[in-house]
Each structure stands twice: as C-alpha cells, then as structure tokens.
Design an enzyme around this catalytic site. Structure first.
Site, PDB file in Angstrom:
ATOM      1  N   ASP A 158      -3.453  -6.507   2.847  1.00  0.00           N
ATOM      2  CA  ASP A 158      -2.272  -5.680   2.597  1.00  0.00           C
ATOM      3  C   ASP A 158      -2.690  -4.221   2.407  1.00  0.00           C
ATOM      4  OD1 ASP A 158       0.677  -5.521   1.649  1.00  0.00           O
ATOM      5  OD2 ASP A 158      -0.407  -4.627  -0.038  1.00  0.00           O
TER       6      ASP A 158
ATOM      7  N   GLU B 178      -3.428  -4.838   7.607  1.00  0.00           N
ATOM      8  CA  GLU B 178      -2.101  -4.226   7.747  1.00  0.00           C
ATOM      9  C   GLU B 178      -2.233  -2.707   7.823  1.00  0.00           C
ATOM     10  OE1 GLU B 178       2.130  -3.103   5.853  1.00  0.00           O
ATOM     11  OE2 GLU B 178       0.300  -3.156   4.679  1.00  0.00           O
TER      12      GLU B 178
HETATM   13  C1  ARE Z   1       8.303  -1.179  -5.272  1.00  0.00           C
HETATM   14  C2  ARE Z   1       9.533  -0.296  -5.295  1.00  0.00           C
HETATM   15  C3  ARE Z   1       9.124   1.164  -5.407  1.00  0.00           C
HETATM   16  C4  ARE Z   1       8.228   1.361  -6.635  1.00  0.00           C
HETATM   17  C5  ARE Z   1       7.030   0.433  -6.517  1.00  0.00           C
HETATM   18  C6  ARE Z   1       6.105   0.516  -7.734  1.00  0.00           C
HETATM   19  O1  ARE Z   1      10.280  -0.516  -4.100  1.00  0.00           O
HETATM   20  O2  ARE Z   1      10.296   1.942  -5.551  1.00  0.00           O
HETATM   21  O3  ARE Z   1       7.777   2.697  -6.678  1.00  0.00           O
HETATM   22  O4  ARE Z   1       7.492  -0.915  -6.406  1.00  0.00           O
HETATM   23  O5  ARE Z   1       6.733   0.041  -8.883  1.00  0.00           O
HETATM   24  C7  ARE Z   1       6.332  -3.843  -1.210  1.00  0.00           C
HETATM   25  C8  ARE Z   1       7.681  -3.153  -1.040  1.00  0.00           C
HETATM   26  C9  ARE Z   1       7.751  -1.880  -1.855  1.00  0.00           C
HETATM   27  C10 ARE Z   1       7.400  -2.168  -3.309  1.00  0.00           C
HETATM   28  C11 ARE Z   1       5.972  -2.707  -3.319  1.00  0.00           C
HETATM   29  C12 ARE Z   1       5.443  -3.024  -4.720  1.00  0.00           C
HETATM   30  O6  ARE Z   1       7.891  -2.861   0.330  1.00  0.00           O
HETATM   31  O7  ARE Z   1       9.087  -1.390  -1.800  1.00  0.00           O
HETATM   32  O8  ARE Z   1       7.510  -0.995  -4.080  1.00  0.00           O
HETATM   33  O9  ARE Z   1       5.963  -3.956  -2.573  1.00  0.00           O
HETATM   34  O10 ARE Z   1       6.261  -3.921  -5.369  1.00  0.00           O
HETATM   35  C13 ARE Z   1       3.724   1.872   3.752  1.00  0.00           C
HETATM   36  C14 ARE Z   1       2.332   1.244   3.684  1.00  0.00           C
HETATM   37  C15 ARE Z   1       2.323  -0.242   3.950  1.00  0.00           C
HETATM   38  C16 ARE Z   1       3.366  -0.978   3.117  1.00  0.00           C
HETATM   39  C17 ARE Z   1       4.712  -0.333   3.400  1.00  0.00           C
HETATM   40  C18 ARE Z   1       5.844  -0.985   2.630  1.00  0.00           C
HETATM   41  O11 ARE Z   1       1.467   1.925   4.602  1.00  0.00           O
HETATM   42  O12 ARE Z   1       1.026  -0.740   3.615  1.00  0.00           O
HETATM   43  O13 ARE Z   1       4.655   1.066   3.048  1.00  0.00           O
HETATM   44  N1  ARE Z   1       3.385  -2.424   3.389  1.00  0.00           N
HETATM   45  C19 ARE Z   1       2.665  -3.383   2.491  1.00  0.00           C
HETATM   46  C20 ARE Z   1       3.454  -4.660   2.270  1.00  0.00           C
HETATM   47  C21 ARE Z   1       4.689  -4.373   1.454  1.00  0.00           C
HETATM   48  C22 ARE Z   1       4.273  -3.905   0.074  1.00  0.00           C
HETATM   49  C23 ARE Z   1       3.054  -3.085   0.061  1.00  0.00           C
HETATM   50  C24 ARE Z   1       2.313  -2.819   1.188  1.00  0.00           C
HETATM   51  C25 ARE Z   1       2.499  -2.692  -1.239  1.00  0.00           C
HETATM   52  O14 ARE Z   1       3.717  -5.278   3.484  1.00  0.00           O
HETATM   53  O15 ARE Z   1       5.544  -5.481   1.363  1.00  0.00           O
HETATM   54  O16 ARE Z   1       5.340  -3.110  -0.517  1.00  0.00           O
HETATM   55  O17 ARE Z   1       1.643  -3.765  -1.649  1.00  0.00           O
HETATM   56  C26 ARE Z   1       5.621   4.933   7.655  1.00  0.00           C
HETATM   57  C27 ARE Z   1       4.118   4.907   7.423  1.00  0.00           C
HETATM   58  C28 ARE Z   1       3.697   3.573   6.821  1.00  0.00           C
HETATM   59  C29 ARE Z   1       4.512   3.280   5.570  1.00  0.00           C
HETATM   60  C30 ARE Z   1       6.001   3.304   5.917  1.00  0.00           C
HETATM   61  C31 ARE Z   1       6.889   3.052   4.698  1.00  0.00           C
HETATM   62  O18 ARE Z   1       5.960   4.003   8.674  1.00  0.00           O
HETATM   63  O19 ARE Z   1       3.422   5.091   8.646  1.00  0.00           O
HETATM   64  O20 ARE Z   1       2.321   3.618   6.487  1.00  0.00           O
HETATM   65  O21 ARE Z   1       4.154   1.973   5.098  1.00  0.00           O
HETATM   66  O22 ARE Z   1       6.330   4.574   6.468  1.00  0.00           O
HETATM   67  O23 ARE Z   1       6.654   4.025   3.737  1.00  0.00           O
END
Ligand code: ARE
Ligand code: CA
Length: 469
Positions: free
Chosen positions: A197, A228
C-alpha cells in the site's frame, strides 16, 4: 524477481474487499478453487484504529495501523491462519494488503482492534513498538504543513504525511526490521505475497532493503510483490521506479479500458506504451479497485459493478487480453456513501457473505467475481497464458481475437453478433465458457467458425482448446 504468485501457473486473483476470514476460507473451498483462481487479496490483516470520530467505522480505518498483531475487523489470528491454510490446501493463495508506509492518522488515539493502546499525536505505538524517533518529522519533509501536497517533488511525496497519516521512516534499520518481521510472520503462516500500500510514498531503495530482510516461502521461492503506485502521467513518481521490485499497479489501464468499452474503437490501443504504460511483465492491472470505484485515489469516470453490462465486458476483455497480471474486484453495496464500511450488524461487526441458491450473493455483498462472464474467464486466461494475440478484429462495435491457437474471444456491444470468423483454432466442437456450455461452437478444418452472440446481458463468447466439452 518477486513476480511469481506461486499458484501453479494460474493467472487471476480476486480482491475480496472487507470479507471476514471465515467467509474467505469457505469461498476458496466452495468456489475459487473450482473456477481456477490463483488467489485472494485480503483487506489489511493487522491491528488498526477503530474510527468513530469523523464517521462511524468507515472501511478506510483499516489503512490506519496500530500494530502488526493479526486481529482486525475481518477476524482474529487463529481465523486468519485457518483461512490461509484451507485456501492453500485447495490451491488458492492469500496475498496481504500491507500498510507499512504509515501508522494511524494524527488526532487519533485510543485502542486498536487487538487491544493495543496508541496515541498518534505523540507518535506512540507501543504495540510494535514505534515511537517518535521512527517517523519522518518536519525536518525531512519539505511541505509547509507536513502533509503530502506536491506530487511533483519526490521528497514531498515520500517524506511527508499522506492525508495526515503518521509517516514511518523506512530508511531506519529498526523500522525495516519491524516491517520485515511482520512479513516473515505472514510467510510462516503460508501467505504467498503482498500488495504494498502507498508504495509511491516510500523510497524504492527502502522497499528493497525490507525485501532483502524477507525470507523465502516455506515451499521455496521469493514472495510475490505488487506495489501500489498511482502514475497517470501527472507527477514525478513513475511506475518504472518499481518494476525491479515486482509488479506495479497500472492505473492508466483503468482509464483506458473505460474509454475502450464506451467506444470500442479505443480498444485498438488499450495498451499504449507511447502513453508510458508499464511493460506487460510488470503491469498489475484491474478495471477498478476499492479506491477508484468510490472516488478515492485515482478515481474518475471508471467502469464499476454499478453498470453491470459494461463491467462484464470490461473485465472479460481484460482477462482475455494479453497484458499484465490481473486482479478482479469483489465489492459490497455502498450507494453514494464513499466511506460506508462493509455490510454490518448494529454493533458494526461485519455481516456474513450469504450465498443464494442461484450462486449470487446476499446481505449487501455484490460478488462480481461470481458473475459468470467474470468467473468463467479465469479458466480462459489460465488456458491461454503465454500465447500471443492474433486475428484481431474490431468493427461495428464488435471485437474478437484469438490467443495463439489456444483460445478465441468475442464480444458485441449491442448484444448481437452473427459472423463467420477465422479463429485459427484446431477443428472441433468447443464449449462457450460464459454460458457453461449451453452454447457450442464448431470450428472447421480451415479454422473458421460461425460466431453467434444473442445475449444483451452477457454479450460475450469465449472458448479454449482443452476446455469443457
Ligand atoms: C482518511 C480520511 C482523511 C484523513 C485520514 C487520516 O479520509 O480525511 O486525513 O484518514 O486520519 C484510505 C482512504 C483515505 C483514508 C486513509 C486512512 O482512501 O481516505 O484517509 O485510507 O484511513 C493517494 C496515494 C495512494 C492512496 C490514495 C487513496 O498515492 O497510495 O491516495 N491509496 C492507498 C489505499 C487507500 C488508503 C491509503 C493508500 C492510505 O489504496 O485505500 O487510503 O493507506 C492523485 C495522485 C495519487 C493519490 C490520489 C488521491 O491521483 O497521483 O497518488 O493517491 O491523487 O489523492
Ligand atoms: Ca512515506
């Protein structure tokens, strides 16, 4: 290296998003093994925060680790071990979604799902243990507020806090050791690999250092890794930085397949290396994932289970095509609520996956992976693995092609097709996989066959040499 999923040449994994371990064990035995699935990606297995502050128990709480103890919303360690072993016994491997870029978000404190206390504001996670010195502090992060806010700067992306999540410093030997110990524990249990992740938010050299501390599988060989990394040609971080470390997610494919299904003409360049798409041998692909199906990371105008006919064509085509390593998504209903957790009881425990008499799922579980146009294509991909694509035809909103001289695939946007085509397959009578052999196709001595599609719900036909007869 790190590209063998250890499932006897099988080609398709399924993400059973938010399923309980007890249900996954049953699904391996009653369905996945029979259909030829290689394995299951499971939701994060380790202890996580129980979020109640912004939203009652959202799915995303599992991306806020508290420790590497194996009790989560999906079950306790004993249930996890039982699942991994039962799945492995029927030839289905388990791949763990590993959240190791960070721990829980700032402002979160209390007790995790395994009973460990934590306080994110103090960077205190005694269940590991991690403390303040193990995290990236403001001195390493160039952003003004400590958060990732400039995707054009690798230091910002990798050393700052992703959406306020406390960012571990993986360059430290101690941090690497804790993460590697977590992975090694899972390997001892029988896990075959990991989804890393937020790999985009870690330095490739630090991931390499962790991999070097991870043991071989008990049966031999390196674990499978897929990283990822959301690269849509819009930032400084490229998928190519990760291809030496295993497979890397190819989010451009999600866009490409959506365009291609909406306008069949675009399927002619669904894999576009000019657009910097990752080479096939390292591209980890899917039509949608648990984020972009609900507007989180990399979302926007994709095809999901919410439009079933398009979705079936998109997934079936993906499994028939000769690109990448494939993952099928299996979702639950969430309507318009992008935070809604899995189907749950009043006390927020996850509901069982109910299996109806027709094989579909109930209790709010969608089970796309059980839709026949998706489920039955795993066998197609297994049968044609390693062959090239031939006899490509794309006209009148109908697409068809062969895979070597082993398989033939056709789909029709209108639901109808009636054409005599050169399949290149040996003469014989073949079963259509999609309809479980209700339809048969005769290939003559010159390789020609009369291909008829007359089904507006599953407008697809697929058959392979050596398939059911
Ligand atoms: C949550 C709340 C936030 C709060 C945070 C901390 O929504 O408001 O600030 O908690 O308390 C998932 C959810 C998030 C969540 C997080 C933790 O999607 O909403 O935050 O869990 O609970 C980027 C990253 C990529 C990531 C995506 C979501 O690069 O790695 O954001 N994806 C993975 C997982 C997710 C997970 C996380 C990572 C965190 O698959 O499920 O988040 O572990 C452009 C950029 C991308 C960027 C994208 C979105 O496309 O190129 O890099 O992705 O915008 O910002
Ligand atoms: Ca980081």
């Amino acid at each position: 290296q790190y590209t063998d999923p250890h499932c006897n040449g099988k080609q398709v994994i399924v993400h059973l998003f938010e399923w309980k371990w007890t249900d996954i064990a049953l699904e391996c035995e009653r369905f996945l093994a029979k259909k030829g699935f290689c394995g299951v990606q499971v939701s994060p297995v380790n202890e996580h925060a129980m979020v109640t502050k912004d939203y009652p128990r959202p799915w995303w709480e599992r991306y806020q680790p508290v420790s590497y103890k194996l009790t989560s919303r999906s079950g306790i360690e004993a249930e996890f071990v039982d699942m991994v072993q039962r799945c492995k016994k029927v030839g289905v491997r388990v791949f763990v979604d590993a959240v190791v870029n960070h721990m829980a978000g700032l402002g979160r404190t209390g007790t995790g799902t395994a009973g460990s206390t934590f306080n994110s504001d103090n960077y205190d996670f005694p269940g590991v243990p991690f403390s303040r010195q193990h995290f990236n502090m403001r001195d390493r992060c160039p952003s003004h507020d400590g958060n990732v806010n400039n995707y054009g700067d690798p230091n910002n992306v990798r050393n700052c806090h992703l959406v306020g999540l406390t960012d571990l410093d993986q360059s430290q030997d101690y941090v690497q050791n804790m993460i590697a110990a977590f992975f090694n524990h899972l390997i001892d249990i029988g896990v075959a690999g990991f989804r890393i992740d937020a790999a985009k938010h870690m330095w490739p050299k630090d991931i390499t250092a962790i991999q070097n501390k991870v043991k071989d599988l008990p049966e031999g060989g390196r674990p499978f890794f897929y990283h990822e990394v959301i690269d849509q040609n819009d930032g400084a971080i490229k998928t190519t930085e990760y291809t030496a470390l295993g497979y890397v997610t190819e989010f451009r494919y999600c866009q490409k397949i959506a365009w291609g299904i909406r306008n069949f003409g675009d399927l002619n360049n669904v894999v576009d290396y000019g657009w910097h798409m990752t080479q096939s041998s390292h591209a980890f692909i899917f039509v949608d994932n648990h984020d972009n199906q609900r507007g989180h990371g990399g979302g926007g105008n994709l095809i999901t289970h919410k439009s079933p006919k398009d979705y079936k064509m998109a997934v079936a085509f993906t499994l028939a095509y000769d690109y990448g390593f494939t993952r099928v998504m299996s979702s639950y209903e969430f309507g318009d609520d992008s935070s809604l957790g899995p189907p749950h009881n009043a006390d927020f425990t996850t509901k069982d996956v109910l299996i109806n008499s027709d094989g579909s799922c109930g209790n709010g579980w969608i089970c796309e992976h059980r839709w026949r146009a998706i489920a039955n294509m795993a066998a197609f991909r297994n049968a044609v693995a390693g062959t090239d694509k031939r006899k490509w035809r794309n006209e009148n909103d109908q697409v068809s092609f062969a895979r070597g001289n082993k398989g033939f695939f056709a789909m029709a946007k209108s639901g109808h097709m009636d054409a005599t085509l050169d399949t290149g397959l040996p003469a014989g009578v073949y079963c259509d996989l999609i309809t479980d052999c209700a339809q048969k196709i005769t290939v003559d001595g010159s390789g020609s066959a009369h291909i008829v599609i007359n089904n507006n719900n599953d407008p697809i036909i697929a058959f392979v040499v050596g398939g059911p007869t």
